[in-house]
Motif scaffolding. Structure first.
Motif, PDB file in Angstrom:
ATOM      1  N   SER A 164       0.836  -1.210   0.000  1.00 26.94           N
ATOM      2  CA  SER A 164       0.000   0.000   0.000  1.00 26.94           C
ATOM      3  C   SER A 164       0.865   1.251   0.000  1.00 26.94           C
ATOM      4  CB  SER A 164      -0.922   0.000   1.225  1.00 26.94           C
ATOM      5  OG  SER A 164      -0.155  -0.071   2.414  1.00 26.94           O
ATOM      6  N   LYS A 165       2.064   1.157   0.572  1.00 25.33           N
ATOM      7  CA  LYS A 165       2.954   2.318   0.598  1.00 25.33           C
ATOM      8  C   LYS A 165       3.443   2.674  -0.797  1.00 25.33           C
ATOM      9  CE  LYS A 165       6.948   4.182   3.063  1.00 25.33           C
ATOM     10  NZ  LYS A 165       8.001   3.917   4.045  1.00 25.33           N
ATOM     11  N   GLU A 166       3.548   1.641  -1.674  1.00 32.75           N
ATOM     12  CA  GLU A 166       4.036   1.871  -3.032  1.00 32.75           C
ATOM     13  C   GLU A 166       2.938   2.345  -3.962  1.00 32.75           C
ATOM     14  OE1 GLU A 166       5.614  -2.064  -3.491  1.00 32.75           O
ATOM     15  OE2 GLU A 166       7.662  -1.320  -3.539  1.00 32.75           O
ATOM     16  N   ARG A 167       1.661   2.132  -3.575  1.00 28.34           N
ATOM     17  CA  ARG A 167       0.561   2.554  -4.444  1.00 28.34           C
ATOM     18  C   ARG A 167       0.115   3.957  -4.054  1.00 28.34           C
ATOM     19  NH1 ARG A 167      -1.322  -2.608  -2.927  1.00 28.34           N
ATOM     20  NH2 ARG A 167      -3.000  -1.700  -1.702  1.00 28.34           N
ATOM     21  N   ASN A 168      -0.545   4.620  -4.992  1.00 23.33           N
ATOM     22  CA  ASN A 168      -1.092   5.904  -4.611  1.00 23.33           C
ATOM     23  C   ASN A 168      -2.346   5.671  -3.771  1.00 23.33           C
ATOM     24  OD1 ASN A 168      -3.376   5.581  -6.278  1.00 23.33           O
ATOM     25  ND2 ASN A 168      -2.360   6.560  -8.016  1.00 23.33           N
ATOM     26  N   SER A 169      -2.925   6.724  -3.266  1.00 23.46           N
ATOM     27  CA  SER A 169      -3.977   6.568  -2.260  1.00 23.46           C
ATOM     28  C   SER A 169      -5.347   6.277  -2.848  1.00 23.46           C
ATOM     29  CB  SER A 169      -4.044   7.847  -1.413  1.00 23.46           C
ATOM     30  OG  SER A 169      -4.250   8.975  -2.235  1.00 23.46           O
ATOM     31  N   GLY A 170      -5.435   6.049  -4.136  1.00 22.80           N
ATOM     32  CA  GLY A 170      -6.736   5.736  -4.721  1.00 22.80           C
ATOM     33  C   GLY A 170      -6.604   5.187  -6.114  1.00 22.80           C
ATOM     34  N   SER A 171      -7.594   4.418  -6.548  1.00 21.66           N
ATOM     35  CA  SER A 171      -7.580   3.871  -7.896  1.00 21.66           C
ATOM     36  C   SER A 171      -7.994   4.943  -8.894  1.00 21.66           C
ATOM     37  CB  SER A 171      -8.544   2.684  -7.981  1.00 21.66           C
ATOM     38  OG  SER A 171      -8.122   1.641  -7.131  1.00 21.66           O
ATOM     39  N   LEU A 172      -7.503   4.787 -10.113  1.00 20.36           N
ATOM     40  CA  LEU A 172      -7.856   5.733 -11.161  1.00 20.36           C
ATOM     41  C   LEU A 172      -9.296   5.525 -11.607  1.00 20.36           C
ATOM     42  CD1 LEU A 172      -4.635   5.703 -13.353  1.00 20.36           C
ATOM     43  CD2 LEU A 172      -5.456   7.571 -11.933  1.00 20.36           C
ATOM     44  N   VAL A 173      -9.960   6.615 -11.893  1.00 18.35           N
ATOM     45  CA  VAL A 173     -11.351   6.588 -12.350  1.00 18.35           C
ATOM     46  C   VAL A 173     -11.367   6.909 -13.841  1.00 18.35           C
ATOM     47  CG1 VAL A 173     -13.639   7.607 -12.117  1.00 18.35           C
ATOM     48  CG2 VAL A 173     -12.182   7.333 -10.095  1.00 18.35           C
ATOM     49  N   ALA A 174     -11.926   6.010 -14.630  1.00 16.33           N
ATOM     50  CA  ALA A 174     -11.969   6.218 -16.080  1.00 16.33           C
ATOM     51  C   ALA A 174     -13.018   7.260 -16.445  1.00 16.33           C
ATOM     52  CB  ALA A 174     -12.278   4.902 -16.781  1.00 16.33           C
ATOM     53  N   ASN A 175     -12.676   8.125 -17.390  1.00 17.62           N
ATOM     54  CA  ASN A 175     -13.622   9.136 -17.857  1.00 17.62           C
ATOM     55  C   ASN A 175     -13.999   8.939 -19.323  1.00 17.62           C
ATOM     56  OD1 ASN A 175     -14.044  11.781 -15.885  1.00 17.62           O
ATOM     57  ND2 ASN A 175     -12.259  10.548 -15.378  1.00 17.62           N
ATOM     58  N   LEU A 176     -13.411   7.954 -19.969  1.00 17.62           N
ATOM     59  CA  LEU A 176     -13.752   7.650 -21.361  1.00 17.62           C
ATOM     60  C   LEU A 176     -14.836   6.572 -21.395  1.00 17.62           C
ATOM     61  CD1 LEU A 176     -10.263   7.532 -23.142  1.00 17.62           C
ATOM     62  CD2 LEU A 176     -11.835   9.458 -22.918  1.00 17.62           C
ATOM     63  N   PRO A 177     -15.578   6.483 -22.482  1.00 15.18           N
ATOM     64  CA  PRO A 177     -16.592   5.419 -22.601  1.00 15.18           C
ATOM     65  C   PRO A 177     -15.938   4.050 -22.756  1.00 15.18           C
ATOM     66  CG  PRO A 177     -16.422   6.660 -24.646  1.00 15.18           C
ATOM     67  CD  PRO A 177     -15.596   7.400 -23.640  1.00 15.18           C
ATOM     68  N   ASP A 178     -16.752   2.992 -22.611  1.00 17.71           N
ATOM     69  CA  ASP A 178     -16.255   1.626 -22.759  1.00 17.71           C
ATOM     70  C   ASP A 178     -15.594   1.421 -24.113  1.00 17.71           C
ATOM     71  OD1 ASP A 178     -16.866   0.518 -20.317  1.00 17.71           O
ATOM     72  OD2 ASP A 178     -18.904  -0.042 -20.891  1.00 17.71           O
ATOM     73  N   GLY A 179     -14.609   0.555 -24.118  1.00 18.75           N
ATOM     74  CA  GLY A 179     -13.927   0.196 -25.357  1.00 18.75           C
ATOM     75  C   GLY A 179     -13.755  -1.303 -25.438  1.00 18.75           C
ATOM     76  N   PRO A 180     -13.014  -1.779 -26.423  1.00 16.15           N
ATOM     77  CA  PRO A 180     -12.802  -3.229 -26.562  1.00 16.15           C
ATOM     78  C   PRO A 180     -12.070  -3.803 -25.351  1.00 16.15           C
ATOM     79  CG  PRO A 180     -12.079  -2.036 -28.522  1.00 16.15           C
ATOM     80  CD  PRO A 180     -12.341  -1.009 -27.478  1.00 16.15           C
ATOM     81  N   VAL A 181     -12.375  -5.044 -25.025  1.00 13.93           N
ATOM     82  CA  VAL A 181     -11.668  -5.729 -23.951  1.00 13.93           C
ATOM     83  C   VAL A 181     -10.268  -6.087 -24.448  1.00 13.93           C
ATOM     84  CG1 VAL A 181     -11.628  -7.783 -22.484  1.00 13.93           C
ATOM     85  CG2 VAL A 181     -13.799  -6.655 -22.989  1.00 13.93           C
ATOM     86  N   PRO A 182      -9.223  -5.835 -23.654  1.00 12.50           N
ATOM     87  CA  PRO A 182      -7.869  -6.230 -24.070  1.00 12.50           C
ATOM     88  C   PRO A 182      -7.795  -7.722 -24.386  1.00 12.50           C
ATOM     89  CG  PRO A 182      -7.770  -4.766 -22.185  1.00 12.50           C
ATOM     90  CD  PRO A 182      -9.218  -5.107 -22.375  1.00 12.50           C
ATOM     91  N   VAL A 183      -6.834  -8.076 -25.221  1.00 10.55           N
ATOM     92  CA  VAL A 183      -6.712  -9.456 -25.707  1.00 10.55           C
ATOM     93  C   VAL A 183      -5.323  -9.995 -25.404  1.00 10.55           C
ATOM     94  CG1 VAL A 183      -6.744 -10.927 -27.768  1.00 10.55           C
ATOM     95  CG2 VAL A 183      -8.366  -9.032 -27.563  1.00 10.55           C
ATOM     96  N   ILE A 184      -5.254 -11.281 -25.016  1.00  8.39           N
ATOM     97  CA  ILE A 184      -3.975 -11.977 -24.861  1.00  8.39           C
ATOM     98  C   ILE A 184      -3.872 -13.016 -25.970  1.00  8.39           C
ATOM     99  CG2 ILE A 184      -2.573 -13.492 -23.398  1.00  8.39           C
ATOM    100  CD1 ILE A 184      -3.938 -12.230 -20.966  1.00  8.39           C
ATOM    101  N   ARG A 185      -2.751 -13.014 -26.702  1.00  7.22           N
ATOM    102  CA  ARG A 185      -2.564 -13.973 -27.792  1.00  7.22           C
ATOM    103  C   ARG A 185      -1.223 -14.699 -27.621  1.00  7.22           C
ATOM    104  NH1 ARG A 185      -5.894 -13.161 -32.349  1.00  7.22           N
ATOM    105  NH2 ARG A 185      -7.182 -11.261 -32.237  1.00  7.22           N
ATOM    106  N   ALA A 186      -1.251 -16.007 -27.823  1.00 10.39           N
ATOM    107  CA  ALA A 186      -0.034 -16.820 -27.768  1.00 10.39           C
ATOM    108  C   ALA A 186       0.304 -17.314 -29.167  1.00 10.39           C
ATOM    109  CB  ALA A 186      -0.234 -18.002 -26.826  1.00 10.39           C
ATOM    110  N   PHE A 187       1.615 -17.396 -29.477  1.00  8.99           N
ATOM    111  CA  PHE A 187       2.059 -17.842 -30.793  1.00  8.99           C
ATOM    112  C   PHE A 187       3.131 -18.916 -30.642  1.00  8.99           C
ATOM    113  CE2 PHE A 187       0.544 -13.475 -31.206  1.00  8.99           C
ATOM    114  CZ  PHE A 187      -0.399 -13.631 -32.222  1.00  8.99           C
ATOM    115  N   SER A 188       3.306 -19.698 -31.683  1.00  7.29           N
ATOM    116  CA  SER A 188       4.220 -20.833 -31.614  1.00  7.29           C
ATOM    117  C   SER A 188       5.677 -20.403 -31.468  1.00  7.29           C
ATOM    118  CB  SER A 188       4.063 -21.716 -32.856  1.00  7.29           C
ATOM    119  OG  SER A 188       4.310 -20.947 -34.036  1.00  7.29           O
TER     120      SER A 188
END
Length: 692
Positions: free
Chosen positions: A328-352
């Motif tokens: 908690s000492k390394e984090r700031n005192s609050g979470s960031l609040v988003a002000n932009l509208p919803d967007g695409p969900v991030p994606v994880i991709r694995a490759f050979s």
């Protein structure tokens, strides 16, 4: 200024920003999260205090860390008709101006600035006559047709010692105190701590004898001037009455000493920083100097800027889940609040493999390049420089304009300059494959010398990869041709950066920048976190570095990794970053939250229909028991994570697991619908279900 000007300054500020701009307490500590408008708040606070008569422009100094940040600050202040009176400099520039005034006031001959430490360190090394395996153990073999590599290796050794001297000065150490600190910190160095101390001492003697100062000396000497000359200090403190410092989480002890010397016993100080973006401890930065300020100044006020105006809620959620492992000492005192509208969900991709990863990312980048998205709105971020070469080649093949950010400055690094210098002098009969073989030998030995410097090792590997690219296509090319090609490639990259092109850069270099679409590549163990990060503090910084990388994205984010990667023609198996499992959990939650009720009901109906139509006679009694166990586990895990069950594992994946009955995590990962990431996250649980 008129009241209308004050009103204009306060216009369009949210409540937290308004509080930071108008606060009357000193010191003022502004914790500014990613994308929260910190530069806007800093410039408007300066303007507001001057407009209301609380401060004077000609007695104001704003300090930044980079020339780019300093120029941006100046431009914004110019727009408020304040720039000509306010000083805005980097730490080194501010220190130089203080020293220039000190020399003038005391009628002293100014010292000259040492543009490069390299020659002076080389002279210091020669003067003390150090003989070690690092500096003499790579002599040319008798009868060898290859050119001597001693010169290259000595230059690599000098580069490593220079890095140690810079590390020492950032921590406020001198030649005498370095030895003990290097042992305590278990520094990986090519000489013994006592030998480095001797070189350091001789380096300082040579500088004094020739009346030279290096960039680090500017800060220490300015601090010394303020602390030893009371009359001069009084004059400077009258001149600098209002002090502002940006990116305070990046301040090191040497710089903090200068800040204290400028302030004296005053408290008119405003700092802006973000503990979550403290990523330069390897360079001496100490984020505790920011986190401890409230204890040092009980009368101070802290304002947290918690509204993010850069990234979508989905990207912010993913970024913030990386910080839950830090204290908690390394984090700031609050979470960031988003002000932009919803967007695409991030994606994880694995490759050979890494080549497939690069080619696939190239295709995805082309897809992201829409009419309203320029090439320059897209970036590829990697943990190290050397990872980017494969992507540069793949983008070239796909006719995508791209450049490696900072490539020209890369060629100016001392370990690379030494190699270029040797190539330009010529390497005799060596051409093509034989020249590359010689380079491999030199780079391997240079890397050994630079073992404690990850950046230098990455630079050397990148040099080798670039050289191989040219020598493979030009098998009769000699060393001078290679050197010319390397320099021209860097110039081409610089020219491309001024046009519409995709940025290829590292996590560190991406700090302070933003793009609509970001691809974070090479998300593998050994890169994220980097292999040398072993202590808790180093691992915490790796998480903050990933946080910085993720928060560069405004709308779209893709994370990729490869199951194998080539290193000097050897294909090595790779494992996913241990951070990916937590990120995937968050992506699952985000996917569930975005699903509409209609969509969720549709999925449930399809699942039930599939279950009803599945002929149970395909499974024997033991397999039916395993099916039941797996479905029960999935149901419980679904409730635990708060996401639909099908997002944990599809029915076809559960059935495939039952039929194939894998007995290892590796075998489990090869089943369609499971993969490496799910196997890493849920593998132990799934194997237990199979044994019950």
């Amino acid at each position: 200024m008129a009241n209308t000007s004050v009103n204009a300054i306060l216009e369009n500020l949210n409540s937290n920003q308004l509080e930071a701009v108008t606060a009357t307490e000193h010191p003022l500590i502004i914790i500014a999260g990613a994308g929260s408008g910190k530069t806007r708040v800093l410039t408007r606070r300066i303007a507001y205090r001057i407009a209301t008569g609380d401060a004077e422009a000609r007695h104001t100094l704003a300090i930044t860390f980079t020339k780019k940040a300093s120029n941006e600050l100046k431009q914004r202040l110019t727009g408020m008709e304040l720039r000509d009176q306010i000083e805005a400099h980097t730490f080194h520039a501010a220190a130089l101006r203080i020293l220039q005034r000190f020399w003038e006031s005391n009628h002293l001959t100014p010292f000259d600035l040492l543009e490069s430490k390299f020659k002076m360190v080389s002279d210091a090394l020669t003067a003390i006559g150090t003989t070690t395996s690092a500096s003499t153990g790579f002599a040319q073999k008798k009868g060898s047709s290859q050119p001597p590599v001693n010169t290259v290796l000595k230059r690599s050794l000098i580069s490593a010692i220079t890095t140690e001297i810079e590390w020492a000065k950032a921590h406020g150490l001198n030649p005498s105190s370095y030895h003990k600190a290097a042992i305590a910190q278990n520094r990986e160095i090519p000489l013994t701590p006592s030998e480095v101390s001797e070189v350091f001492k001789q380096y300082e003697i040579l500088k004094q004898r020739t009346r030279k100062l290096d960039y680090d000396d500017l800060i220490t000497q300015a601090t010394w001037a303020l602390n030893t000359d009371k009359n001069f200090a009084a004059t400077e403190r009258y001149r600098i009455r209002h002090l502002y410092i940006d990116e305070f989480q990046d301040v090191n002890l040497n710089q903090m000493n200068l800040v204290n010397a400028i302030l004296g016993d005053r408290i008119d100080l405003c700092v802006v920083g973000d503990p979550n973006q403290a990523i330069y401890s390897w360079n001496g930065a100490d984020p505790t100097l920011l986190s401890n300020l409230p204890q040092r100044y009980p009368e101070s006020k802290t304002v947290v800027l918690s509204h993010n105006y850069r990234s979508t809620p989905q990207i912010l959620a993913l970024a913030q889940c990386t910080l839950t492992r830090t204290s908690s000492k390394e984090r700031n005192s609050g979470s960031l609040v988003a002000n932009l509208p919803d967007g695409p969900v991030p994606v994880i991709r694995a490759f050979s493999d890494d080549k497939t990863e690069a080619q696939s990312v190239a295709r995805l980048v082309k897809k992201a390049h829409q009419p309203n998205v320029k090439w320059s709105d897209i970036a590829v971020l990697a943990r190290t420089n050397s990872q980017l070469v494969t992507f540069q080649s793949a983008f070239k093949e796909s006719a995508i304009p791209a450049f490696i950010s900072g490539e020209t400055s890369y060629l100016s690094q001392s370990e690379i300059r030494s190699l270029l210098y040797s190539l330009e002098r010529g390497t005799g009969p060596l051409v093509g494959a034989s020249l590359y073989g010689w380079l491999e030998d030199v780079v391997a030995k240079s890397s050994e010398i630079q073992s404690g410097d990850g950046a230098a090792s990455d630079n050397l590997n990148l040099f080798l990869n670039l050289s191989k690219e040219f020598l493979t296509s030009s098998p009769t090319a000699d060393s001078r041709s290679l050197a010319l090609w390397l320099r021209s490639e860097a110039q081409n990259a610089l020219e491309e950066s001024t046009h519409d092109a995709v940025t290829l850069t590292t996590f560190h270099k991406a700090k302070g920048l933003e793009w609509k679409s970001v691809f974070i590549v090479g998300m593998e163990d050994g890169y994220v976190p980097i292999a040398k990060a072993e202590s808790n503090s180093a691992l915490a910084e790796e998480l903050r570095l990933l946080y910085v990388a993720i928060t560069r994205a405004k709308k779209e984010l893709t994370l990729t990794w490869a199951r194998s990667r080539k290193y000097n023609d050897r294909s090595l198996k790779r494992e996913p970053s241990p951070y990916l499992a937590k990120l995937e959990d968050m992506i699952l939650k985000l996917s569930g939250h975005l699903a509409t009720q209609e969509h969720a009901l549709s999925v449930i109906q399809r699942t039930r229909k599939d279950l009803e139509s599945k002929p149970e006679k395909e499974f024997n009694q033991t397999q039916q028991n395993i099916l039941q166990s797996l479905r029960l586990w999935r149901s419980n895990k679904s409730k635990e994570l708060g996401v639909p069950a099908h997002l944990i594992l599809h029915d076809h994946a559960i059935e495939s697991i039952t039929l194939k009955n894998p007995d290892t995590i590796t075998a489990l990962s090869k089943i369609a619908g499971v993969g490496q990431v799910r196997a890493s996250r849920f593998g132990d649980d799934l194997l237990k279900c199979l044994k019950n």
